[in-house]
Design an enzyme around this catalytic site. Structure first.
Site, PDB file in Angstrom:
ATOM      1  N   TYR A 142      -9.107 -49.876 -23.290  1.00 54.04           N
ATOM      2  CA  TYR A 142      -9.839 -48.632 -23.025  1.00 54.04           C
ATOM      3  C   TYR A 142     -10.698 -48.761 -21.764  1.00 54.04           C
ATOM      4  CZ  TYR A 142     -13.798 -45.393 -23.912  1.00 54.04           C
ATOM      5  OH  TYR A 142     -14.799 -44.453 -23.803  1.00 54.04           O
ATOM      6  N   ASP A 200     -12.933 -53.534 -32.932  1.00 54.84           N
ATOM      7  CA  ASP A 200     -13.274 -52.114 -32.822  1.00 54.84           C
ATOM      8  C   ASP A 200     -12.208 -51.347 -33.604  1.00 54.84           C
ATOM      9  OD1 ASP A 200     -13.555 -49.460 -32.072  1.00 54.84           O
ATOM     10  OD2 ASP A 200     -14.239 -49.944 -30.054  1.00 54.84           O
ATOM     11  N   LYS A 215     -13.267 -40.334 -34.189  1.00 51.67           N
ATOM     12  CA  LYS A 215     -11.808 -40.130 -34.130  1.00 51.67           C
ATOM     13  C   LYS A 215     -11.240 -39.731 -35.494  1.00 51.67           C
ATOM     14  CE  LYS A 215     -12.200 -41.719 -29.926  1.00 51.67           C
ATOM     15  NZ  LYS A 215     -12.217 -40.809 -28.768  1.00 51.67           N
ATOM     16  N   ILE A 269     -12.204 -48.090 -34.607  1.00 52.38           N
ATOM     17  CA  ILE A 269     -12.548 -46.669 -34.533  1.00 52.38           C
ATOM     18  C   ILE A 269     -11.382 -45.744 -34.896  1.00 52.38           C
ATOM     19  CG2 ILE A 269     -12.102 -46.524 -32.040  1.00 52.38           C
ATOM     20  CD1 ILE A 269     -14.476 -44.647 -31.777  1.00 52.38           C
TER      21      ILE A 269
END
Length: 435
Positions: A143, A228, A269, A230
């Site tokens: 990202y 992570d 998300k 998410i």
């Protein structure tokens, strides 16, 4: 902020990932008011189940009005400012995390730190685990915002770990070791590895085998793992999501490694509410939890948001239906994108999660270079009118890959985007053959 910090480019705002957004904002597509405008395919937002959220809000006017059993909670919430967060929200969040992970793990609310989204959660963890000049290994592609989130204010370095299309961009022990050796050559002390599972931009869940490689590596090097997670609730096809905690539980790992595993999560998300800024850190390390809780006071979740979200998550019947329906809609929408791209002669990496696809446009490059990738990106942005994100902005080591998002627009807009792409590739393929 010092002028030095303001002038540094480690924030990453100059990346093509962000520049594409700026161009979109100058000329946004609208089916009636601006049909020739740019379609935003660079934003990983989940807007597919907004109708369900709006329905829940309509059915719960008391909660939206900050009331409980008809009595106003306005004063209590307006004055509440404990940076430990509302206990009710923390209790609901750990239960929600358990459900998303197939109830294979029990999570404890006292090990959870609330943050204003995943962005500060990642930064706080890096502040807690590393000193300026130390480093974290990140598998590529990753990202683009991580340059800002992990490096900009902390002074910590990112060492990219090269993953390639030859094995579907999977993590290997040798690639981890190579990145570690690279860091040593640069005189960087590696403090940990940060992974995004499911991956952004790949849209794939990590396998048990990859997670075990990661745990072995962390044990061997005596370093941390930040996972992570998410996108954990966006998994819409098999294999199922496996959290790093699930793998540790299977291994019956000792406390030493448990203390070096940290999870970042957010509702941005999975529930599609990025504007609510509800993120968190989950760690078994008491010192990390204590330090992170103190640091979270620089970016708290507002009390009325905490109250609203806690009540939303308490409605287990609603959240179950919501997650199920969202995953169904994501799967259908992803299939629409894959089918539209296939009609345009473009293939995608096989994926099972996320709000985007990792798209192979190497055959459309004039040469196998990042300059050619940039040329193609500019053409698609300005002439085709699609803001897509080039692989170079995700630090991909192979030119010609792009991330295309599919959950932030209507079905009709996606159809227009695919028609544009088909017209473009047919003319481009013709020109490439002619030359």
């Amino acid at each position: 902020m010092s002028l030095r910090k303001a002038g540094q480019d480690s924030h990453g705002q100059d990346s093509s990932y962000f520049l594409g957004w700026q161009e979109y904002e100058k000329n946004p597509y609208h089916p009636i008011q601006n049909p020739m405008g740019i379609i935003q395919m660079g934003l990983a937002e989940n807007q597919l189940s907004f109708d369900l959220l709006k329905l829940w809000l309509r059915r719960n006017p008391d909660i939206v009005g900050l009331k409980k059993n008809g009595a106003s909670l306005f004063r209590e919430l307006a004055l509440f400012q404990d940076y430990h967060g509302l206990p009710a929200l923390k209790n609901e969040l750990v239960e929600f995390m358990e459900k998303t992970r197939g109830s294979e793990m029990k999570f404890a609310p006292e090990k959870l730190v609330l943050t204003a989204g995943a962005t500060p959660a990642n930064e706080i963890l890096v502040f807690c685990l590393a000193d300026p000049g130390e480093a974290f290994i990140l598998p590529t592609p990753y990202y683009p915002g991580f340059n800002r989130d992990l490096k900009w204010r902390t002074g910590v370095e990112i060492v990219p770990m090269q993953c390639s299309s030859s094995n579907g961009f999977r993590i290997t022990s040798s690639a981890l070791e190579q990145a570690y050796q690279q860091a040593q050559k640069m005189n960087l002390n590696v403090k940990g590895v940060l992974v995004t599972n499911p991956s952004n931009p790949l849209g794939i869940t990590m396998t048990r085998s990859e997670l075990n490689h990661l745990v072995d590596f962390a044990i061997h090097k005596n370093i941390h793992i930040v996972s992570d997670e998410i996108y954990s609730g966006t998994v819409f096809a098999s294999p199922k999501f496996v959290s790093i905690t699930g793998v540790l539980k299977e291994r019956n790992s000792d406390n030493n490694i448990w203390n070096r595993i940290h999870i970042v999560y957010s509702l941005s998300k999975d529930l599609g509410i990025p504007g609510f800024r509800v993120g968190m850190i989950y760690s078994n390390n008491e010192r990390v939890v204590s330090a992170a809780t103190k640091m979270s006071s620089f970016g708290l979740v507002s009390s009325q948001t905490q109250y609203l979200v806690a009540n939303l998550l308490m409605d287990k019947k609603f959240t179950s239906k919501y997650m199920e329906e969202t995953q169904r809609r994501l799967k259908r929408r992803k299939e629409m994108l894959v089918c539209g791209l296939r009609n345009a002669g473009i293939q995608c990496l096989k994926s099972n999660a996320g709000l985007f696809c990792w798209v192979d446009m190497r055959h459309l490059l004039t040469s196998a270079t990042f300059e050619a990738e940039k040329e193609l990106w500019i053409k698609i942005l300005y002439h085709v009118g699609l803001n897509i994100s080039p692989g170079s902005s995700f630090h991909c080591c192979e030119p010609g890959w792009f991330r295309l998002c599919f959950a932030n627009m209507s079905e009709d807009t996606l159809k227009v985007a695919m028609q544009r792409m088909k017209a473009f590739t047919h003319s481009t393929t013709f020109l490439l053959k002619a030359s």
